[in-house]
Design a protein around this motif. Structure first.
Motif, mmCIF file in Angstrom:
data_model
loop_
_atom_site.group_PDB
_atom_site.id
_atom_site.type_symbol
_atom_site.label_atom_id
_atom_site.label_comp_id
_atom_site.label_asym_id
_atom_site.label_seq_id
_atom_site.Cartn_x
_atom_site.Cartn_y
_atom_site.Cartn_z
ATOM 1 N N LYS A 303 41.614 28.145 -93.221
ATOM 2 C CA LYS A 303 41.072 29.411 -92.751
ATOM 3 C C LYS A 303 41.901 30.586 -93.293
ATOM 4 O O LYS A 303 43.102 30.449 -93.538
ATOM 5 C CB LYS A 303 41.081 29.467 -91.217
ATOM 6 N N VAL A 304 41.239 31.715 -93.453
ATOM 7 C CA VAL A 304 41.944 32.969 -93.740
ATOM 8 C C VAL A 304 42.375 33.515 -92.384
ATOM 9 O O VAL A 304 41.533 33.844 -91.550
ATOM 10 C CB VAL A 304 41.042 33.972 -94.473
ATOM 11 N N VAL A 305 43.681 33.585 -92.150
ATOM 12 C CA VAL A 305 44.191 33.934 -90.829
ATOM 13 C C VAL A 305 44.849 35.306 -90.847
ATOM 14 O O VAL A 305 45.728 35.583 -91.665
ATOM 15 C CB VAL A 305 45.197 32.870 -90.330
ATOM 16 N N PHE A 306 44.408 36.156 -89.908
ATOM 17 C CA PHE A 306 45.022 37.463 -89.688
ATOM 18 C C PHE A 306 46.076 37.274 -88.607
ATOM 19 O O PHE A 306 45.762 37.019 -87.448
ATOM 20 C CB PHE A 306 43.968 38.474 -89.231
ATOM 21 N N THR A 307 47.338 37.411 -88.991
ATOM 22 C CA THR A 307 48.439 37.073 -88.096
ATOM 23 C C THR A 307 49.700 37.767 -88.579
ATOM 24 O O THR A 307 49.633 38.728 -89.353
ATOM 25 C CB THR A 307 48.620 35.539 -88.066
ATOM 26 N N GLY A 308 50.867 37.289 -88.151
ATOM 27 C CA GLY A 308 52.112 37.843 -88.652
ATOM 28 C C GLY A 308 52.433 37.311 -90.040
ATOM 29 O O GLY A 308 52.506 36.096 -90.237
#
Length: 379
Positions: A303-308
């Motif tokens: 997955k493309v993850v928006f995170t730190g």
């Protein structure tokens, strides 16, 4: 070796156990399962009795208003009853200074008994704990999970769990555990950076991810870009989830025919991971420098993850390309980043592959388990 792992908040200890088992060691997990998340444990200390019916729950709330937490008392009692079974381990690891989640004074007594009948103890720093909260409150970080509270003290109630670690009884518990621990281990840079800044001697070991059990599926967009947001109301504010919600409203209006949104709230872990299987993009949190456990597992799935994924993270791992999207507390920036992937679906597929490759290289559960064994002094 026989290892006792006390506490479980993210599946970190479960993955570590899987790695240790594969390497020929025995690991046992005791914990509550962390409420609605229902993480697996070998011995449960979840407060089942006080939550068994409506009448008991009424008393729980009534006593809580008087400063008496019956759930914490039951957790401590259940751990005490298990003590005869929790002996003969070569090493004990606490996932937090209050891994039993009981009264601090009671935790000390239970730990003392536990240490009398087992080998040395490690303290794992992988979430809220006294030094982490202390450092976040200094304001020396660009932002942290405590930024919303520092900007708006009316949010104090939302931070009750986090701020309790600044109270004298929890501070005393941390100092007691720290002094008894043979070593302190940090699981990601959100904890390593504060601990080092405060002068603690730590060993940094990345979160273990069982890449053998998590199937990789390249994120290929055939029709709509599917975006997933899993909301945990208990950590809603400190993860900055309102920024994601605001961004998704704009995205839904901007790309009505190009996106599909999946939003869930307070669901068990096993159900959570199934629901985001079909997603291309997962929104995790904004007030972070490194990835937490949910983000890492999603990256392993592709997955493309928006995170730190801050500068400290990219520099530590010497990355030249993104493996995750650094989500910041700014709605416009989130909208811009999401728009790019919606308009460039091939970029989703490329980042999907890089994310998996990164997890296999830096977070493989067998490699990580060997690092723990090295700290524990295993042959």
């Amino acid at each position: 070796m026989r290892i006792l792992l006390v506490g479980e908040y993210s599946r970190l200890h479960n993955s570590l156990k899987e790695g240790l088992t594969q390497l020929g060691h025995q690991a046992v997990i005791v914990g509550t399962g962390d409420g609605f998340k229902q993480y697996g444990t070998d011995f449960s200390i979840a407060p089942k009795f006080v939550n068994s019916n409506g009448l008991f729950r009424f008393f729980v709330k009534a006593f809580h208003k008087m400063g008496i937490n019956l759930e914490e008392a039951e957790k401590g009692w259940r751990f005490y009853k298990l003590l005869p079974k929790l002996k003969g381990f070569d090493y004990v690891q606490l996932i937090n200074s209050n891994a039993i989640e009981t009264y601090p004074w009671l935790a000390k007594r239970l730990y003392k008994k536990l240490l009398q009948q087992n080998g040395p103890m490690s303290l794992l720093i992988c979430g809220d704990d006294t030094p982490i909260v202390d450092y976040c409150l200094t304001g020396k970080l660009k932002y942290s999970i405590l930024t919303p509270y520092q900007n708006n003290k009316s949010l104090k109630k939302s931070y009750a769990y986090t701020l309790k670690y600044t109270q004298n009884n929890y501070r005393s518990l941390f100092e007691w555990v720290k002094d008894k621990a043979a070593n302190i281990i940090t699981s990601d840079l959100d904890y390593e950076v504060p601990m080092k800044a405060l002068g603690y001697t730590t060993t940094f070991i990345p979160n273990p991810i069982n890449t053998d059990a998590i199937a990789f599926k390249p994120a290929v967009v055939h029709n709509k870009v599917i975006i997933f947001l899993g909301i945990n109301r208990h950590s809603y504010t400190k993860k900055g989830l309102s920024y994601f919600e605001d961004a998704l409203k704009i995205i839904a209006d901007k790309y009505p025919d190009a996106v599909e949104l999946i939003v869930t709230e307070n669901i068990p872990y096993n159900e959570y991971v199934k629901l985001y299987d079909s997603a291309h993009i997962l929104l995790d949190q904004v007030y972070a420098y490194d990835q937490g456990y949910n983000a890492l597992e999603a990256m392993a799935k592709g997955k493309v993850v928006f995170t730190g994924a801050e500068t400290e993270f990219t520099q530590h791992y010497a990355l030249t390309q993104e493996v995750a999207i650094n989500a910041v507390p700014n709605t416009d920036t989130l909208v811009t980043d999401l728009s790019f992937f919606i308009e460039n679906p091939d970029a989703i597929t490329a980042l999907s592959q890089r994310a998996r490759t990164f997890i296999e290289k830096e977070h493989n559960y067998l490699v990580v388990a060997k690092k723990y064994l090295g700290v524990w002094g295993a042959n």
